[in-house]
Design a protein around this motif. Structure first.
Motif, short mmCIF file in Angstrom:
data_model
loop_
_atom_site.label_atom_id
_atom_site.label_comp_id
_atom_site.label_asym_id
_atom_site.label_seq_id
_atom_site.Cartn_x
_atom_site.Cartn_y
_atom_site.Cartn_z
N TYR A 66 0.83 -1.21 0.00
CA TYR A 66 0.00 0.00 0.00
C TYR A 66 0.86 1.25 0.00
CZ TYR A 66 -3.52 3.29 1.87
OH TYR A 66 -4.36 4.36 2.08
N ASN A 67 1.93 1.24 0.80
CA ASN A 67 2.83 2.39 0.86
C ASN A 67 3.61 2.60 -0.43
OD1 ASN A 67 2.04 2.87 3.49
ND2 ASN A 67 3.81 1.86 4.42
N ASN A 68 3.66 1.55 -1.27
CA ASN A 68 4.40 1.61 -2.54
C ASN A 68 3.47 1.44 -3.74
OD1 ASN A 68 7.55 1.59 -1.96
ND2 ASN A 68 6.59 0.31 -0.40
N GLN A 69 2.25 1.98 -3.61
CA GLN A 69 1.28 2.01 -4.71
C GLN A 69 0.93 0.63 -5.27
OE1 GLN A 69 -0.40 4.82 -5.76
NE2 GLN A 69 0.57 5.70 -3.94
N GLY A 70 0.84 -0.36 -4.39
CA GLY A 70 0.44 -1.69 -4.82
C GLY A 70 1.53 -2.51 -5.45
N ALA A 71 2.78 -2.16 -5.21
CA ALA A 71 3.91 -2.88 -5.82
C ALA A 71 4.02 -4.30 -5.30
CB ALA A 71 5.22 -2.13 -5.54
N GLN A 72 4.57 -5.20 -6.15
CA GLN A 72 4.87 -6.56 -5.74
C GLN A 72 6.13 -6.57 -4.87
OE1 GLN A 72 3.54 -9.59 -6.10
NE2 GLN A 72 1.77 -9.14 -7.41
N PHE A 73 6.51 -7.77 -4.39
CA PHE A 73 7.60 -7.90 -3.43
C PHE A 73 8.89 -7.22 -3.90
CE2 PHE A 73 6.50 -11.84 -0.70
CZ PHE A 73 5.43 -11.13 -0.18
N ILE A 74 9.30 -7.54 -5.12
CA ILE A 74 10.59 -7.04 -5.59
C ILE A 74 10.59 -5.52 -5.68
CG2 ILE A 74 12.34 -7.21 -7.40
CD1 ILE A 74 11.80 -9.78 -5.80
N GLY A 75 9.48 -4.96 -6.13
CA GLY A 75 9.36 -3.51 -6.19
C GLY A 75 9.45 -2.88 -4.81
N CYS A 76 8.83 -3.51 -3.82
CA CYS A 76 8.89 -3.00 -2.45
C CYS A 76 10.31 -3.09 -1.89
CB CYS A 76 7.94 -3.79 -1.55
SG CYS A 76 6.19 -3.54 -1.90
N LEU A 77 10.97 -4.22 -2.09
CA LEU A 77 12.34 -4.38 -1.62
C LEU A 77 13.28 -3.37 -2.29
CD1 LEU A 77 12.65 -8.27 -1.59
CD2 LEU A 77 12.40 -6.78 0.38
N ASN A 78 13.06 -3.15 -3.57
CA ASN A 78 13.89 -2.21 -4.32
C ASN A 78 13.74 -0.78 -3.79
OD1 ASN A 78 15.68 -1.70 -6.61
ND2 ASN A 78 13.95 -0.59 -7.49
N GLU A 79 12.51 -0.42 -3.40
CA GLU A 79 12.26 0.94 -2.92
C GLU A 79 12.66 1.13 -1.47
OE1 GLU A 79 11.19 3.69 -4.51
OE2 GLU A 79 11.33 2.55 -6.39
N GLU A 80 12.43 0.12 -0.64
CA GLU A 80 12.56 0.30 0.80
C GLU A 80 13.85 -0.25 1.40
OE1 GLU A 80 10.46 2.06 2.36
OE2 GLU A 80 8.52 1.92 1.35
N LEU A 81 14.39 -1.32 0.83
CA LEU A 81 15.47 -2.05 1.49
C LEU A 81 16.81 -1.94 0.78
CD1 LEU A 81 16.18 -3.96 3.83
CD2 LEU A 81 15.49 -5.89 2.38
N PHE A 82 16.84 -2.11 -0.53
CA PHE A 82 18.10 -2.14 -1.26
C PHE A 82 18.56 -0.73 -1.58
CE2 PHE A 82 16.34 -6.35 -3.08
CZ PHE A 82 16.72 -7.01 -1.93
N SER A 83 19.88 -0.53 -1.47
CA SER A 83 20.44 0.79 -1.79
C SER A 83 21.92 0.64 -2.10
CB SER A 83 20.24 1.76 -0.61
OG SER A 83 20.90 1.28 0.55
#
Length: 385
Positions: A66-83
């Motif tokens: 929900y916080n990432n506009q309905g993104a799937q797992f990889i999209g969420c990890l890419n936005e929130e965790l990986f850097s």
């Protein structure tokens, strides 16, 4: 409340059915084999506990999406965790690992369906696998809305079929339910499979998108879908234990129950098994299709092919049993949940006003869910005695 645009708009029943369909396949049909190595007391306690922690886990995942506009797992990890400099490497590693997990899981549905066709029509496994693949993959090829409609019809039918099978089992010769303590290994193995059976984490972003971010409807769908699966787990497990006793193979619960009951009742058991496997096949391949599309930006048709065809190849050439495939897939998917919790922890800092989980998404509950998840992973690797 934000509005999230998805591929298609789902009703609450359709969204709930996707949650049910994701877990009602290989996991639920594998539970009785492991339950036969535990007592009825442990079975009931494990199912109740798994429901409670899975509701929290799925709401956490829903809020992350929900916080990432309905993104799937990889999209969420890419936005929130990986850097950092290795962000792309980490993203592709997660994509490949999760993809393998789903592909192996879907292969279990194909081998399970082949076992049904073998027992029912005496078809060779290769023919059964190919037949089920064509039927299942064809629905996903059309898109999310048809998947939601088919899931809804299948779930309604399965509930009715289970009622008929329960009556038939009670009227047949029954075995005693298992009693006594059979060891911590067997408890953890069963706990792992029940956790996996209730896991619809891959379908949760579909619910968020399909319900267009409606917080109330998302909560209802998740809690109701998991509750229905709990009921199905208990009914299928108890029926199989009463009907087949300890003579439960690794081909899937209702194949054994149908063989015990025989006659027209066995046909109903086979039909239920195929519907259960189909609902999970639809949900999982739809999820993987979207993950592939998000990561590669290929069109939906090519993403669908990449998501479904490797499952067919593994089912053809794999040497594992139905339960063996399922337990292997559960190891990877449960461990993936740990990464999701870490990503949610970071996301919660950026979105302190929790829309879906509230205080149940705070750090103590995050730690609780991680511990439960790791225990499930341990259980998936333990042999039963």
């Amino acid at each position: 409340m934000k509005v999230i645009q998805g591929e298609s708009k789902l009703t609450v029943f359709e969204a709930t059915s996707i949650i049910v369909g994701h877990g009602v396949g290989s996991g639920i049909l594998s539970v009785p084999f492991l339950a036969a190595h535990n007592s009825i007391r442990e079975i009931l306690l494990i199912v109740i506990f798994c429901y409670l922690f899975n509701v929290i886990l799925h709401l956490i995942i829903a809020e992350l999406s929900y916080n990432n506009q309905g993104a799937q797992f990889i999209g969420c990890l890419n936005e929130e965790l990986f850097s950092g400099k290795i962000k792309n490497i980490l993203t592709w590693t997660a994509f490949i690992t999760l993809g393998i997990s789903v592909i192996v899981n879907v292969s279990a549905f194909l081998t399970g369906a082949a076992a049904v066709f073998r027992s029912w029509f005496h078809l060779p496994d290769t023919v059964g696998i190919l037949l089920f693949y064509c039927i299942g993959a064809g629905v996903v090829f059309i898109g999310m809305k048809l998947v939601g409609i088919c899931e809804k019809l299948a779930v309604s039918s399965m509930i009715g079929v289970i009622g008929i099978l329960l009556i038939a089992t009670l009227l047949s010769e029954m075995s005693a339910l298992p009693t006594g303590w059979h060891g911590i290994r067997n408890v953890l193995a069963l706990y792992s499979m029940v956790s996996f059976s209730l896991s619809a984490v891959m379908s949760t972003p579909q619910v968020v998108k399909g319900l267009e971010g409606d917080v109330k409807k998302i909560r209802i769908s998740i809690a109701s879908g998991l509750a229905i699966n709990v009921g199905l787990i208990l009914m299928i497990t108890i029926m199989t234990l009463l009907g087949a006793g300890k003579n439960i193979s690794e081909d899937g619960a209702l194949v054994d129950l149908a063989a015990h009951l025989g006659g027209w009742v066995s046909v109903i058991g086979y039909v239920f098994t195929l519907m259960a496997l189909a609902t999970s096949f639809w949900a999982n391949t739809l999820n993987l299709r979207d993950i592939v599309q998000e990561q590669t930006h290929w069109n939906m048709r090519l993403s669908w092919f990449v998501a479904s065809f490797p499952c067919l190849a593994i089912a053809f050439f794999g040497a594992s049993t139905f339960v063996g495939f399922t337990r292997f897939a559960s190891i990877i998917q449960v461990v993936t949940g740990v990464g999701i919790i870490v990503a949610y922890h970071l996301s919660r800092k950026r979105h302190p006003s929790s829309e879906l989980v509230g205080r149940f998404g705070t750090l103590p509950f995050q730690i609780f869910v991680v511990i439960c998840t790791l225990l499930a992973s341990v259980g998936a690797m333990l042999p039963v005695q």
